[in-house]
Design a protein around this motif. Structure first.
Motif, PDB file in Angstrom:
ATOM      1  N   ALA A 251      -9.292  -5.872   2.106  1.00  0.00           N
ATOM      2  CA  ALA A 251      -8.832  -6.215   0.754  1.00  0.00           C
ATOM      3  C   ALA A 251      -7.368  -5.844   0.589  1.00  0.00           C
ATOM      4  CB  ALA A 251      -9.692  -5.505  -0.289  1.00  0.00           C
ATOM      5  N   ASN A 252      -7.000  -4.670   1.075  1.00  0.00           N
ATOM      6  CA  ASN A 252      -5.599  -4.227   1.027  1.00  0.00           C
ATOM      7  C   ASN A 252      -4.706  -5.203   1.794  1.00  0.00           C
ATOM      8  OD1 ASN A 252      -3.204  -2.770   0.905  1.00  0.00           O
ATOM      9  ND2 ASN A 252      -3.930  -1.107   2.191  1.00  0.00           N
ATOM     10  N   PHE A 253      -5.144  -5.595   2.985  1.00  0.00           N
ATOM     11  CA  PHE A 253      -4.366  -6.521   3.804  1.00  0.00           C
ATOM     12  C   PHE A 253      -4.150  -7.855   3.092  1.00  0.00           C
ATOM     13  CE2 PHE A 253      -4.282 -10.051   6.844  1.00  0.00           C
ATOM     14  CZ  PHE A 253      -3.131  -9.739   7.549  1.00  0.00           C
ATOM     15  N   PHE A 254      -5.193  -8.392   2.484  1.00  0.00           N
ATOM     16  CA  PHE A 254      -5.058  -9.689   1.810  1.00  0.00           C
ATOM     17  C   PHE A 254      -4.163  -9.604   0.583  1.00  0.00           C
ATOM     18  CE2 PHE A 254      -9.025 -10.683   4.199  1.00  0.00           C
ATOM     19  CZ  PHE A 254      -8.485 -11.705   4.958  1.00  0.00           C
ATOM     20  N   ILE A 255      -4.266  -8.518  -0.166  1.00  0.00           N
ATOM     21  CA  ILE A 255      -3.385  -8.345  -1.329  1.00  0.00           C
ATOM     22  C   ILE A 255      -1.937  -8.224  -0.874  1.00  0.00           C
ATOM     23  CG2 ILE A 255      -2.725  -6.758  -3.185  1.00  0.00           C
ATOM     24  CD1 ILE A 255      -5.763  -6.078  -3.408  1.00  0.00           C
ATOM     25  N   MET A 256      -1.693  -7.370   0.113  1.00  0.00           N
ATOM     26  CA  MET A 256      -0.318  -7.169   0.579  1.00  0.00           C
ATOM     27  C   MET A 256       0.195  -8.402   1.326  1.00  0.00           C
ATOM     28  SD  MET A 256       0.418  -4.507  -0.882  1.00  0.00           S
ATOM     29  CE  MET A 256       2.099  -4.747  -0.378  1.00  0.00           C
ATOM     30  N   GLY A 257      -0.681  -9.074   2.046  1.00  0.00           N
ATOM     31  CA  GLY A 257      -0.274 -10.307   2.717  1.00  0.00           C
ATOM     32  C   GLY A 257       0.168 -11.360   1.723  1.00  0.00           C
ATOM     33  N   ALA A 258      -0.581 -11.498   0.627  1.00  0.00           N
ATOM     34  CA  ALA A 258      -0.210 -12.460  -0.418  1.00  0.00           C
ATOM     35  C   ALA A 258       1.136 -12.096  -1.036  1.00  0.00           C
ATOM     36  CB  ALA A 258      -1.294 -12.518  -1.488  1.00  0.00           C
ATOM     37  N   LEU A 259       1.350 -10.808  -1.291  1.00  0.00           N
ATOM     38  CA  LEU A 259       2.634 -10.380  -1.855  1.00  0.00           C
ATOM     39  C   LEU A 259       3.777 -10.584  -0.860  1.00  0.00           C
ATOM     40  CD1 LEU A 259       1.604  -7.107  -3.746  1.00  0.00           C
ATOM     41  CD2 LEU A 259       2.293  -9.299  -4.748  1.00  0.00           C
ATOM     42  N   THR A 260       3.506 -10.336   0.413  1.00  0.00           N
ATOM     43  CA  THR A 260       4.539 -10.518   1.445  1.00  0.00           C
ATOM     44  C   THR A 260       4.910 -11.989   1.583  1.00  0.00           C
ATOM     45  OG1 THR A 260       3.759  -8.571   2.645  1.00  0.00           O
ATOM     46  CG2 THR A 260       5.108 -10.129   3.876  1.00  0.00           C
ATOM     47  N   LEU A 261       3.912 -12.864   1.544  1.00  0.00           N
ATOM     48  CA  LEU A 261       4.189 -14.298   1.683  1.00  0.00           C
ATOM     49  C   LEU A 261       4.978 -14.864   0.504  1.00  0.00           C
ATOM     50  CD1 LEU A 261       0.822 -15.534   3.209  1.00  0.00           C
ATOM     51  CD2 LEU A 261       3.038 -15.288   4.368  1.00  0.00           C
ATOM     52  N   GLN A 262       4.964 -14.186  -0.629  1.00  0.00           N
ATOM     53  CA  GLN A 262       5.724 -14.631  -1.795  1.00  0.00           C
ATOM     54  C   GLN A 262       7.209 -14.282  -1.694  1.00  0.00           C
ATOM     55  OE1 GLN A 262       3.929 -13.124  -5.372  1.00  0.00           O
ATOM     56  NE2 GLN A 262       1.937 -14.006  -4.882  1.00  0.00           N
ATOM     57  N   LEU A 263       7.549 -13.384  -0.772  1.00  0.00           N
ATOM     58  CA  LEU A 263       8.950 -12.986  -0.627  1.00  0.00           C
ATOM     59  C   LEU A 263       9.741 -14.074   0.084  1.00  0.00           C
ATOM     60  CD1 LEU A 263       8.481  -9.291   0.607  1.00  0.00           C
ATOM     61  CD2 LEU A 263       8.943 -10.060  -1.725  1.00  0.00           C
TER      62      LEU A 263
ATOM     63  N   GLU B 106      14.601 -11.518   0.080  1.00  0.00           N
ATOM     64  CA  GLU B 106      13.733 -10.453  -0.424  1.00  0.00           C
ATOM     65  C   GLU B 106      13.015  -9.737   0.724  1.00  0.00           C
ATOM     66  OE1 GLU B 106      12.531 -12.326  -4.783  1.00  0.00           O
ATOM     67  OE2 GLU B 106      11.413 -12.927  -2.989  1.00  0.00           O
ATOM     68  N   PHE B 107      12.616 -10.496   1.735  1.00  0.00           N
ATOM     69  CA  PHE B 107      11.965  -9.898   2.901  1.00  0.00           C
ATOM     70  C   PHE B 107      12.937  -8.953   3.601  1.00  0.00           C
ATOM     71  CE2 PHE B 107      10.182  -9.661   7.156  1.00  0.00           C
ATOM     72  CZ  PHE B 107       8.824  -9.567   6.897  1.00  0.00           C
ATOM     73  N   LYS B 108      14.197  -9.377   3.711  1.00  0.00           N
ATOM     74  CA  LYS B 108      15.220  -8.530   4.323  1.00  0.00           C
ATOM     75  C   LYS B 108      15.436  -7.273   3.485  1.00  0.00           C
ATOM     76  CE  LYS B 108      19.990  -8.569   5.923  1.00  0.00           C
ATOM     77  NZ  LYS B 108      21.234  -9.343   6.011  1.00  0.00           N
ATOM     78  N   GLU B 109      15.445  -7.427   2.154  1.00  0.00           N
ATOM     79  CA  GLU B 109      15.615  -6.283   1.265  1.00  0.00           C
ATOM     80  C   GLU B 109      14.438  -5.316   1.386  1.00  0.00           C
ATOM     81  OE1 GLU B 109      15.832  -5.330  -3.517  1.00  0.00           O
ATOM     82  OE2 GLU B 109      16.305  -7.358  -2.827  1.00  0.00           O
ATOM     83  N   ALA B 110      13.248  -5.842   1.548  1.00  0.00           N
ATOM     84  CA  ALA B 110      12.061  -4.989   1.712  1.00  0.00           C
ATOM     85  C   ALA B 110      12.147  -4.207   3.017  1.00  0.00           C
ATOM     86  CB  ALA B 110      10.792  -5.828   1.675  1.00  0.00           C
ATOM     87  N   GLY B 111      12.789  -4.784   4.015  1.00  0.00           N
ATOM     88  CA  GLY B 111      13.014  -4.074   5.269  1.00  0.00           C
ATOM     89  C   GLY B 111      12.150  -4.568   6.410  1.00  0.00           C
ATOM     90  N   TYR B 112      12.808  -5.092   7.432  1.00  0.00           N
ATOM     91  CA  TYR B 112      12.091  -5.597   8.600  1.00  0.00           C
ATOM     92  C   TYR B 112      11.320  -4.490   9.309  1.00  0.00           C
ATOM     93  CZ  TYR B 112      14.991  -9.799   8.120  1.00  0.00           C
ATOM     94  OH  TYR B 112      15.593 -10.925   7.644  1.00  0.00           O
TER      95      TYR B 112
END
Length: 164
Positions: A86-98, A102-108
């Motif tokens: 469940a954690n993976f799917f929630i975070m995966g959905a949030l990551t895919l929205q970046l 924004e992905f670079k700002e979040a940090g590779y």
């Protein structure tokens, strides 16, 4: 259960992280600082620390309902695996929205390490559920989940405090 003292201490540590992170997020992210990156960091830290807390409490609860030995750790692993999914799917959905910026700002490095640790924890739990059951796999998976939250908190704090 031989691991009960460790699990209680681990639950306390995880709960302290959850509370500390909650206060940090409330005071550091004001209304003007809302962004998908900040939401991603905050969700990652909060969900991860709550799952880490639950990872310590699940075996204690099952033990007090009469589960012992392999059945205790199998059911604990299965439930933690479900929570992790469940954690993976929630975070995966949030990551895919970046977007790319924004992905670079979040940090590779943060993303790679977090998802890498998550995959390692998942692998250990899958091995417990479908392969050879070992208490150490469960404990290590719980510690890795906790580490994901700590790494998220440290990188988030560094970015906010040091203006990275």
């Amino acid at each position: 259960m031989a691991q009960q003292e460790f699990l209680i201490g681990f639950a306390q540590l995880s709960l302290v992280l959850t509370g500390f992170v909650s206060i940090f997020i409330i005071f550091l992210i004001g209304g003007e600082q809302k962004s998908r990156v900040n939401t991603h960091h905050a969700a990652s830290i909060m969900i991860g620390s709550i799952v880490a807390t639950l990872s310590a409490l699940i075996p204690i609860i099952f033990y007090n309902y009469g589960y012992t030995g392999d059945s205790l750790w199998w059911w604990s692993s299965a439930l933690l695996l479900a929570l992790g999914a469940a954690n993976f799917f929630i975070m995966g959905a949030l990551t895919l929205q970046l977007n790319k910026q924004e992905f670079k700002e979040a940090g590779y490095v943060h993303m790679i390490v977090s998802y890498g640790l998550g995959l390692c924890a998942t692998g250990l739990l899958v091995y417990n559920v479908f392969g050879q059951l070992h208490v150490g796999h469960y404990i290590l998976a719980a510690i890795l989940i906790f580490c994901i939250s700590v790494i998220g908190f440290v990188t988030f704090a560094a970015q906010k405090i040091l203006y990275w």
